[in-house]
Design an enzyme around this catalytic site. Sequence first.
Site, PDB file in Angstrom:
ATOM      1  N   THR A  33     -34.103 -90.865  32.986  1.00 16.45           N
ATOM      2  CA  THR A  33     -33.572 -92.189  33.332  1.00 16.45           C
ATOM      3  C   THR A  33     -34.157 -93.255  32.417  1.00 16.45           C
ATOM      4  OG1 THR A  33     -35.350 -92.523  34.912  1.00 16.45           O
ATOM      5  CG2 THR A  33     -33.306 -91.648  35.793  1.00 16.45           C
ATOM      6  N   SER A  65     -56.877 -81.050  12.734  1.00 11.65           N
ATOM      7  CA  SER A  65     -56.526 -80.624  14.094  1.00 11.65           C
ATOM      8  C   SER A  65     -57.537 -79.577  14.544  1.00 11.65           C
ATOM      9  CB  SER A  65     -55.108 -80.040  14.115  1.00 11.65           C
ATOM     10  OG  SER A  65     -54.965 -79.240  15.270  1.00 11.65           O
ATOM     11  N   ASP A 167     -43.399 -91.617  28.583  1.00 11.97           N
ATOM     12  CA  ASP A 167     -44.598 -90.817  28.315  1.00 11.97           C
ATOM     13  C   ASP A 167     -45.734 -91.649  27.718  1.00 11.97           C
ATOM     14  OD1 ASP A 167     -42.846 -88.948  29.222  1.00 11.97           O
ATOM     15  OD2 ASP A 167     -42.665 -87.850  27.345  1.00 11.97           O
ATOM     16  N   TYR A 217     -32.071 -82.577  24.131  1.00 11.97           N
ATOM     17  CA  TYR A 217     -32.526 -83.872  24.660  1.00 11.97           C
ATOM     18  C   TYR A 217     -31.712 -85.001  24.020  1.00 11.97           C
ATOM     19  CZ  TYR A 217     -35.607 -87.704  25.996  1.00 11.97           C
ATOM     20  OH  TYR A 217     -36.097 -88.864  26.518  1.00 11.97           O
TER      21      TYR A 217
HETATM   22  C1  GLA Z   1     -39.355 -86.463  27.851  1.00 15.18           C
HETATM   23  C2  GLA Z   1     -39.218 -87.825  27.166  1.00 15.18           C
HETATM   24  C3  GLA Z   1     -39.255 -88.968  28.179  1.00 15.18           C
HETATM   25  C4  GLA Z   1     -38.291 -88.737  29.328  1.00 15.18           C
HETATM   26  C5  GLA Z   1     -38.449 -87.320  29.880  1.00 15.18           C
HETATM   27  C6  GLA Z   1     -37.417 -86.994  30.919  1.00 15.18           C
HETATM   28  O1  GLA Z   1     -40.646 -86.319  28.404  1.00 15.18           O
HETATM   29  O2  GLA Z   1     -40.223 -87.999  26.222  1.00 15.18           O
HETATM   30  O3  GLA Z   1     -39.001 -90.185  27.539  1.00 15.18           O
HETATM   31  O4  GLA Z   1     -36.976 -89.000  28.949  1.00 15.18           O
HETATM   32  O5  GLA Z   1     -38.386 -86.336  28.876  1.00 15.18           O
HETATM   33  O6  GLA Z   1     -37.555 -87.815  32.022  1.00 15.18           O
END
Ligand code: GLA
Length: 381
Positions: A33, A65, A167, A217
């Site tokens: 969303t 890393s 995130d 995605y």
């Molecule tokens: C990933 C993306 C977020 C969000 C989620 C689904 O984690 O980085 O921005 O869209 O998927 O909610």
Amino acid sequence: MKDKIAQSFENLFGKKPILAFAPGRINLIGEHTDYQDGLVFPAAVAQGIWVAIQKNDLTTSRIFSEDFREEFVFDINSFSPKKGHWANYTMGMVSQFQQAGYKLEGFDLVFGGNIPASGLSSSAALSVAVGTALSALFGLEISKKSIVLYAQKSEHLFAGVKCGIMDPYASAFGKENHALILDCRTNQHKEVAVNFGPHSLLLVNSKVKHNLADSAYNKRRESCEESVKILQSVYPDATTLRDIPAKDLEKVKDILPAALFPKAKHVITEIERVNLASKALHEGDLTAFGDLLKDSHKSLSKDFEVSCAELDFLAVQSWKSAEVLGSRMMGGGFGGCTINLISNENLESFQTEMRTAYQEKFGIEADFISVALSEGARILG
Ligand code: GLA
């Protein structure tokens, strides 16, 4: 982990670093969303990424890393994304800082973390940790909000994923024992104290990550944008699906092509579910909260089509246990974890039964991860 990263830096570069930390995140509800200006309900966890950094008086940056035991060197005035490489998350942030007008000098950097599964957003944690470290190293005092926006943009441009803001936002703004109701239209959040009483959150790691995740995605995001364009004939002021009220679903169904409607329906109803979940938590109605997790999963799986056989199995298996109030896939989908709300008394037996069932079905040993809602990104003393 903090000491390990600091020690590794000193061994490699022979000087003391500045240390930054940024956590991974969970999401209670509100999936797919954020890039439609919707509501999300994430929280930062205790696990995350540590970054050790120091200037090096050069115009190149040497980054290491700890997890891959691998070094990468780039000229800070001339670099570009390297497909699939872990260095993109540092280079992407450097690029964002430079585009914002900050002059950076060469630096050395070591990073590593303890995020135990995919779907907890280690990439956002790394970007936010690098942003926090760079800001401190060069005395830039960049706001958390700007670091979050740079992290999102960096992921778009250097990792090729058109992610939303959830995130990095959760990683930057997380608060102990709280989740955040984040409005992705205004980029403002409200802290919500979370206390599940005799219940706990437990993640089940499916241990699968399907390759198509990133391109799928981006496709989901595009399909939402396409729906909005069509809906604008009837809702001229709508800029995202956030502008379409849930009560209008029937009308929306008549306007959208059959292939687009279920995707739009997911986003519209999921935003509504975040409101309802927040209300349920406020009223201490954990049964209602758990039911919303279940509805969210069904919508993500059937309508938005971002689940997979393994996640569906884990969720449906959980729903069968009376001691589980709710369960759903979490994050972008196509693998990663489910999030479950389980009575404390049954935590052990739940894991034993789930481990056996998942092993029998897919031949994979599931991992179980307990999560504590924790503070967001910071410089460590
Ligand atoms: C990933 C993306 C977020 C969000 C989620 C689904 O984690 O980085 O921005 O869209 O998927 O909610």
